[in-house]
Structures are given as structure tokens and as C-alpha cells.
Design a protein around this motif. Structure first.
Motif, PDB file in Angstrom:
ATOM      1  N   VAL A  35       0.837  -1.204   0.000  1.00 16.88           N
ATOM      2  CA  VAL A  35       0.000   0.000   0.000  1.00 16.88           C
ATOM      3  C   VAL A  35       0.870   1.251   0.000  1.00 16.88           C
ATOM      4  O   VAL A  35       0.577   2.231  -0.702  1.00 16.88           O
ATOM      5  CB  VAL A  35      -0.957  -0.005   1.216  1.00 16.88           C
ATOM      6  CG1 VAL A  35      -1.613   1.359   1.392  1.00 16.88           C
ATOM      7  CG2 VAL A  35      -2.011  -1.083   1.054  1.00 16.88           C
ATOM      8  N   ILE A  36       1.935   1.227   0.794  1.00 19.04           N
ATOM      9  CA  ILE A  36       2.836   2.382   0.870  1.00 19.04           C
ATOM     10  C   ILE A  36       3.473   2.655  -0.492  1.00 19.04           C
ATOM     11  O   ILE A  36       3.571   3.809  -0.940  1.00 19.04           O
ATOM     12  CB  ILE A  36       3.916   2.147   1.944  1.00 19.04           C
ATOM     13  CG1 ILE A  36       3.278   2.212   3.335  1.00 19.04           C
ATOM     14  CG2 ILE A  36       5.042   3.170   1.829  1.00 19.04           C
ATOM     15  CD1 ILE A  36       4.195   1.786   4.458  1.00 19.04           C
ATOM     16  N   LYS A  37       3.883   1.587  -1.174  1.00 17.57           N
ATOM     17  CA  LYS A  37       4.483   1.753  -2.496  1.00 17.57           C
ATOM     18  C   LYS A  37       3.472   2.331  -3.486  1.00 17.57           C
ATOM     19  O   LYS A  37       3.799   3.238  -4.267  1.00 17.57           O
ATOM     20  CB  LYS A  37       4.999   0.398  -2.998  1.00 17.57           C
ATOM     21  CG  LYS A  37       5.766   0.488  -4.303  1.00 17.57           C
ATOM     22  CD  LYS A  37       6.311  -0.872  -4.715  1.00 17.57           C
ATOM     23  CE  LYS A  37       7.084  -0.764  -6.039  1.00 17.57           C
ATOM     24  NZ  LYS A  37       7.624  -2.079  -6.464  1.00 17.57           N
ATOM     25  N   GLU A  49       9.934   5.905   1.600  1.00 16.66           N
ATOM     26  CA  GLU A  49      10.567   5.844   2.912  1.00 16.66           C
ATOM     27  C   GLU A  49      10.010   6.923   3.839  1.00 16.66           C
ATOM     28  O   GLU A  49       9.782   6.694   5.025  1.00 16.66           O
ATOM     29  CB  GLU A  49      12.084   6.000   2.771  1.00 16.66           C
ATOM     30  CG  GLU A  49      12.759   4.860   2.024  1.00 16.66           C
ATOM     31  CD  GLU A  49      14.263   5.070   1.907  1.00 16.66           C
ATOM     32  OE1 GLU A  49      14.779   6.043   2.500  1.00 16.66           O
ATOM     33  OE2 GLU A  49      14.913   4.261   1.219  1.00 16.66           O
ATOM     34  N   LEU A  50       9.776   8.097   3.264  1.00 18.10           N
ATOM     35  CA  LEU A  50       9.281   9.220   4.067  1.00 18.10           C
ATOM     36  C   LEU A  50       7.911   8.938   4.673  1.00 18.10           C
ATOM     37  O   LEU A  50       7.608   9.362   5.789  1.00 18.10           O
ATOM     38  CB  LEU A  50       9.229  10.481   3.198  1.00 18.10           C
ATOM     39  CG  LEU A  50       8.765  11.781   3.867  1.00 18.10           C
ATOM     40  CD1 LEU A  50       9.681  12.150   5.036  1.00 18.10           C
ATOM     41  CD2 LEU A  50       8.706  12.916   2.851  1.00 18.10           C
ATOM     42  N   LEU A  51       7.090   8.191   3.948  1.00 18.07           N
ATOM     43  CA  LEU A  51       5.731   7.915   4.414  1.00 18.07           C
ATOM     44  C   LEU A  51       5.706   7.194   5.759  1.00 18.07           C
ATOM     45  O   LEU A  51       4.735   7.309   6.505  1.00 18.07           O
ATOM     46  CB  LEU A  51       4.977   7.083   3.372  1.00 18.07           C
ATOM     47  CG  LEU A  51       4.466   7.847   2.144  1.00 18.07           C
ATOM     48  CD1 LEU A  51       3.939   6.879   1.097  1.00 18.07           C
ATOM     49  CD2 LEU A  51       3.398   8.847   2.532  1.00 18.07           C
ATOM     50  N   THR A  52       6.726   6.433   6.065  1.00 15.46           N
ATOM     51  CA  THR A  52       6.762   5.706   7.342  1.00 15.46           C
ATOM     52  C   THR A  52       7.507   6.478   8.424  1.00 15.46           C
ATOM     53  O   THR A  52       7.567   6.033   9.572  1.00 15.46           O
ATOM     54  CB  THR A  52       7.439   4.339   7.144  1.00 15.46           C
ATOM     55  OG1 THR A  52       8.791   4.528   6.720  1.00 15.46           O
ATOM     56  CG2 THR A  52       6.687   3.512   6.120  1.00 15.46           C
ATOM     57  N   GLN A  53       8.091   7.634   8.088  1.00 15.95           N
ATOM     58  CA  GLN A  53       8.920   8.389   9.028  1.00 15.95           C
ATOM     59  C   GLN A  53       8.292   9.700   9.480  1.00 15.95           C
ATOM     60  O   GLN A  53       8.880  10.428  10.281  1.00 15.95           O
ATOM     61  CB  GLN A  53      10.290   8.672   8.383  1.00 15.95           C
ATOM     62  CG  GLN A  53      11.067   7.413   8.032  1.00 15.95           C
ATOM     63  CD  GLN A  53      12.268   7.683   7.158  1.00 15.95           C
ATOM     64  OE1 GLN A  53      12.571   8.832   6.849  1.00 15.95           O
ATOM     65  NE2 GLN A  53      12.964   6.624   6.749  1.00 15.95           N
ATOM     66  N   LEU A  54       7.118  10.013   8.967  1.00 17.08           N
ATOM     67  CA  LEU A  54       6.462  11.275   9.315  1.00 17.08           C
ATOM     68  C   LEU A  54       6.070  11.294  10.788  1.00 17.08           C
ATOM     69  O   LEU A  54       5.535  10.308  11.315  1.00 17.08           O
ATOM     70  CB  LEU A  54       5.209  11.478   8.454  1.00 17.08           C
ATOM     71  CG  LEU A  54       5.441  11.628   6.937  1.00 17.08           C
ATOM     72  CD1 LEU A  54       4.104  11.578   6.197  1.00 17.08           C
ATOM     73  CD2 LEU A  54       6.169  12.928   6.633  1.00 17.08           C
TER      74      LEU A  54
END
Length: 523
Positions: A357-359, A375-380
Motif C-alpha cells: 500500500v505504501i508503495k 521511505e518518508l511515508l513511514t517516518q512522518l
């Protein structure tokens, strides 16, 4: 490492707009806020719709609250679908703390707590202004789509609506519609078939079951009078700010069909009653739908097509729609493609499905040299998001990692006492919360059936009376003939003869009748 100067130039170029705009945050690069990289929100393109997405606890609802405040400050009315019941705090001023002070230092802004003009609405018996619509206002097409009917059944519904119109039978609530369905399946079937053609009892039975299913989800309070006028959603307060209408639908989380029913009817009413506006400097209404997946959860294909069509067309009426949901994939791709503003909070990558889903989500955003989007989507962090929107020419702005402003109203709910005080001052309560039960199809058909039953009973009583009268008349006639016969001379002679015969027979039986022989004794 990306260059800060180039980043600031790219943000300024992409987020500078003609017309009114509002600051909603600053860009973040290499993990640090960049105060000179201001992220502005252009009011002119907010009728292009939007999406607020992210995992639980990442700040979606607070972002929704910030956008509602920005719009209200700029005299744009707002309608919020409050599924979780945590948006009523907009009616009260917020409170400062160390985290908020630190955030506003990065933003180079001053935090000023403020309350907003709020109207609480309700679809059920919860406190607030009651929203209702009549069955007639839904119309046969929309009602058929909501019930998930096939073409044959939808044609029958259209026939029923036409018959009700021709015979002045108002369809106000569901009991009216059910009464008509029952009538056309039984007593009124011949009447309808004579005027409109054959009616399938199987079809009416199916429609009736689907209406009952809608009732079981609690639809009865929504259908009826007085109908809510959408113009009351587009009010400006006395101080010039847009009124924020909060529809509290916390009791509809487990009733998605009712929620989608209401939403579709509201969108259809807004679209049908609003004139074409073209390109406006700012929207005349923005609608935020929290937990938007509830709309699409049990929606039929026809219902999804209807929603997609309205979302495409309603922007020309000056109305914007924002969907708020955990996963952007919850929104159908055809609707997702219509959303100009995208605010994406953090996503969690706990499973292979999550990573997929993230991809997919990252691929829906513009390419950028400043971030690795997946990568940014999981680090916000909380209160951070990646943002892109459409400029005046319809071109997407550069993707930006943004530190968002926090709400200036209360980030908590109102107490019951505060809700009661807010409702007591509402002008719309007096207008819409009166119980109205006008004479409609249910009462008119019930009276018609009772009248028919009375006439039938009277006719049956009349027949019974005539039958009894006939029987009594025959007996009386027989008695009269007998009396005439007995009173005639022949009758009297017959009576004497009969009496004499009976007397002789009795005396003979006693040994007293007949002539005596006078014989002498031999002795």
C-alpha cells in the motif's frame, strides 16, 4: 544531501498563488523545519476536492480541524461529518502548551486561541439540529440506487412515484412508501395495472424487504418533515466568518448503508439546488467527510457511479469535498483521481500488504529530488504530512514534507453542559426540531381502505337484511292464505266436519259412540 536554498526556491515558486491564500505550515528538509519555505493554501482551488489520509494517531483529524478554521476565517462555510465525535471542540477556544509554543516558533507564527461559530447537526435523536428529507425528495432514481434494485424493480418504483403524484398521495416517510407498496400488492393492484401496466407481486415483495433492511439500520428518523434546506449550510456569522456545521454521526459507524444514503442524498441536493458558479475566488461551501471509507463500504456499483458523477460535477457549483480516511486506497480510484489537494500523514509498514500500500501511495504523488517518498511515508511525525495540491492552472505543486500548524480551537470535545448551551442558542433548532406529521400516503390510503371496508360491511348487512325480510315475508304470506281459507264458508264447513270426525273418533275409543240396540234379555 539536498540543498536547502534550492528547496526554498522550489517551494516559493510552487506555493505562491494569485488571490487569497492561507499559511498552513512550513516545509521540512533533512528532518529540520525550514521557516522560509512557507506552505500556502490557495482558496481558489479548494473546490477541486481533496484527501486527508494516514494511520490512526498521526493527526488527520487535527489537520481537518486546521483546514476548517482556515476556511471559516476566510468567510467560507464548512460542513464536517464527525464520525468519532471529536470535532465539537471547534466551538471553544484552545489552550497553549510547550509543544504548541515550540511548533509556532518553527512556523514563525503567533498562537492565538479562538473559538469558532459552530452549529451542531444530527440525523438521529442526539442533541443538535435534526436533518430530514422526504421520500419524494429522494425521487425514484436515487431511492432505487440506494436500495440496490434491478431495472425491473426500479421501473416499478418509478411507476409508484408517478401514481402517487397523479393521486395526490405525498410520500413523506418510509411508512408512507411501505403502505403504498402493500396497497399496490393487494387491494390497489387492479387499479394500477389498469392505468400503468402489469405489476409483479414478487418485485413489490423484494422492494419491501429492502426498505425494511434500511429501516433496521435506523433510517426512519431521517425520512420525514421538516426537510432540511441546504442554504442553511452556507451561512456567514455576524462577525463575517463562515459557520462550521458539525454533523455528529457517531451512532452510524456500524450502519454504513444509512450513512452512504444520507451522504448521497445531501450531495444530490447540493448539486441540484446550487447554480453554476464557474471559477470563484473561494468556494461557497467545503464538505469534510471523516472516516470516508464508510461511504464506500457497502455501496453498490450504481451507488459508486452516482458518487463519482457528483464529485466530478459539483466543483462547478463552487462546492469542495474532502475525504478523510486511514488508507488512501479506501477511496475508489475514479474518485481518487478527482482530488486535487492531498495531505498524507504517516503510514505503518507492519505487514507485506502494508508495504504494498505504501508503495502504491508513493506512486500517486509527483516525483521529487528532495525525498524518497516511500521511505518518508513511514517516518512522518505527528502533525507532519506530505502535501501536494493544484495551482490556478491545474498543475500539481512540488511535493513537500510539511510541519503543519495546530488548531487554535480546542483539541478536545465539548462537555454535555457546553453542548446544551450551544444548542440552546441555535436559531435552527426552532426551525427544524418540531415534530411534523402531515397527512400523507399512509393516512390517505388507510382512510380509503377503512372506507372501502365500511362500505363492504354496509353492503353485506343490507344483503342480510333483505334475505331476512324475504324469509319473513314468505311466512306472513302463508299465514294470510290460511286465514282466508278458514274464514270462507267452505273453510268453515271443513272445520265443522273435521271437528265432528275427531269427536266421534274419541267417543268411539271410549266405547261411548255409535247407536245402541234395544234387545230384550233372554232371561
Amino acid at each position: 544531501m539536498p540543498d536547502t536554498t534550492q528547496f526554498i526556491e522550489a517551494i516559493k515558486k510552487g506555493y505562491t498563488f494569485k488571490g487569497d491564500s492561507a499559511k498552513i505550515g512550513v516545509g521540512i528538509l533533512n528532518g529540520q523545519p525550514v521557516p522560509d519555505a512557507e506552505i500556502l493554501l490557495p482558496l481558489k482551488t479548494l473546490n477541486r476536492h481533496g484527501l486527508i489520509a494516514g494511520a490512526t494517531g498521526t493527526g488527520k483529524t487535527k489537520t481537518l480541524q486546521v483546514l476548517a478554521e482556515v476556511l471559516s476565517d476566510n468567510s467560507v462555510p464548512v460542513l464536517l461529518m464527525d464520525i468519532k465525535g471529536d470535532l465539537s471542540g471547534l466551538a471553544a477556544a484552545g489552550a497553549s502548551n510547550d509543544k504548541i509554543k515550540e511548533r509556532y516558533q518553527h512556523l514563525r507564527m503567533e498562537y492565538q486561541p479562538i473559538s469558532y461559530p459552530v452549529e451542531l447537526l444530527s440525523l438521529s435523536n442526539e442533541p443538535g439540529v435534526r436533518l430530514r428529507a422526504t421520500v419524494s425528495e429522494f425521487g425514484p432514481v436515487l431511492l432505487s440506487k440506494i436500495l440496490g434494485l434491478n431495472d425491473t424493480q426500479a421501473g416499478l418504483v418509478a411507476m409508484i412515484f408517478k401514481w402517487c403524484d397523479d393521486n395526490q398521495l405525498p410520500l413523506l416517510d418510509l411508512k408512507d412508501f411501505i403502505k403504498v407498496l402493500q396497497y399496490v400488492s393487494d387491494e390497489g393492484k387492479a387499479e394500477l395495472e389498469k392505468a400503468y401496466g402489469k405489476i409483479s407481486t414478487t418485485s413489490t415483495g423484494t422492494i419491501l424487504r429492502k426498505v425494511v433492511e434500511l429501516q433496521q439500520q435506523g433510517a426512519d428518523p431521517f425520512f420525514g418533515e421538516k426537510s432540511f434546506e441546504v442554504e442553511d449550510l452556507m451561512r456567514i456569522s455576524d462577525d463575517g466568518r463562515g459557520v462550521i456545521s458539525i454533523l455528529r454521526v457517531t451512532d452510524l459507524q456500524d450502519r454504513p448503508k444509512l450513512f452512504s444514503t444520507f451522504m448521497l442524498q445531501l450531495l444530490a441536493e447540493l448539486y441540484g439546488s446550487s447554480p453554476e458558479e464557474g471559477d470563484m475566488d473561494k468556494p461557497k461551501l467545503v464538505l469534510f467527510i471523516d472516516e470516508a471509507h464508510l461511504i464506500f463500504q457497502e455501496a453498490s456499483e450504481a451507488l459508486l457511479q452516482q458518487i463519482e458523477t457528483i464529485v466530478k460535477l459539483i466543483r462547478s457549483k463552487g462546492i469542495g469535498i474532502f475525504f478523510c480516511t486511514q488508507n488512501p486506497m479506501d477511496v475508489p480510484k475514479d474518485v481518487l483521481g478527482q482530488l486535487g489537494l492531498k495531505v498524507q500523514h504517516a503510514l505503518r509498514a507492519f505487514t507485506a500488504a502494508d508495504r504494498k500500500v505504501i508503495k502504491q501511495t508513493a506512486e500517486n504523488y509527483p516525483e521529487t529530488d528532495f525525498y524518497k517518498t516511500d521511505e518518508l511515508l513511514t517516518q512522518l511525525g505527528i502533525g507532519e504530512a506530505i502535501i501536494t495540491l493544484l495551482n490556478e492552472k491545474g498543475i500539481p505543486t512540488p511535493l513537500a514534507h510539511v510541519l503543519l500548524t495546530s488548531p487554535r480551537s480546542r483539541m478536545d470535545i465539548l462537555t454535555e453542559q457546553e453542548i446544551a448551551a450551544l444548542i440552546s442558542g441555535s436559531k435552527l433548532i426552532k426551525k427544524y426540531n418540531q415534530e411534523v406529521d402531515s397527512e400523507s400516503a399512509y393516512e390517505l390510503l388507510t382512510a380509503k381502505l377503512e372506507e372501502a371496508a365500511g362500505l363492504e360491511a354496509a353492503e353485506e348487512a343490507k344483503k342480510q337484511a333483505a334475505k331476512e325480510a324475504k324469509a319473513n315475508g314468505s311466512k306472513k304470506e302463508e299465514k294470510t292464505v290460511l286465514e282466508k281459507m278458514l274464514n270462507s264458508s267452505a273453510g268453515r264447513q271443513a272445520t265443522r266436519t273435521l271437528t265432528s270426525t275427531i269427536t266421534r273418533t274419541l267417543l268411539g275409543a271410549l266405547g261411548l259412540g255409535g247407536r245402541s240396540s234395544k234387545k230384550k234379555s233372554l232371561w
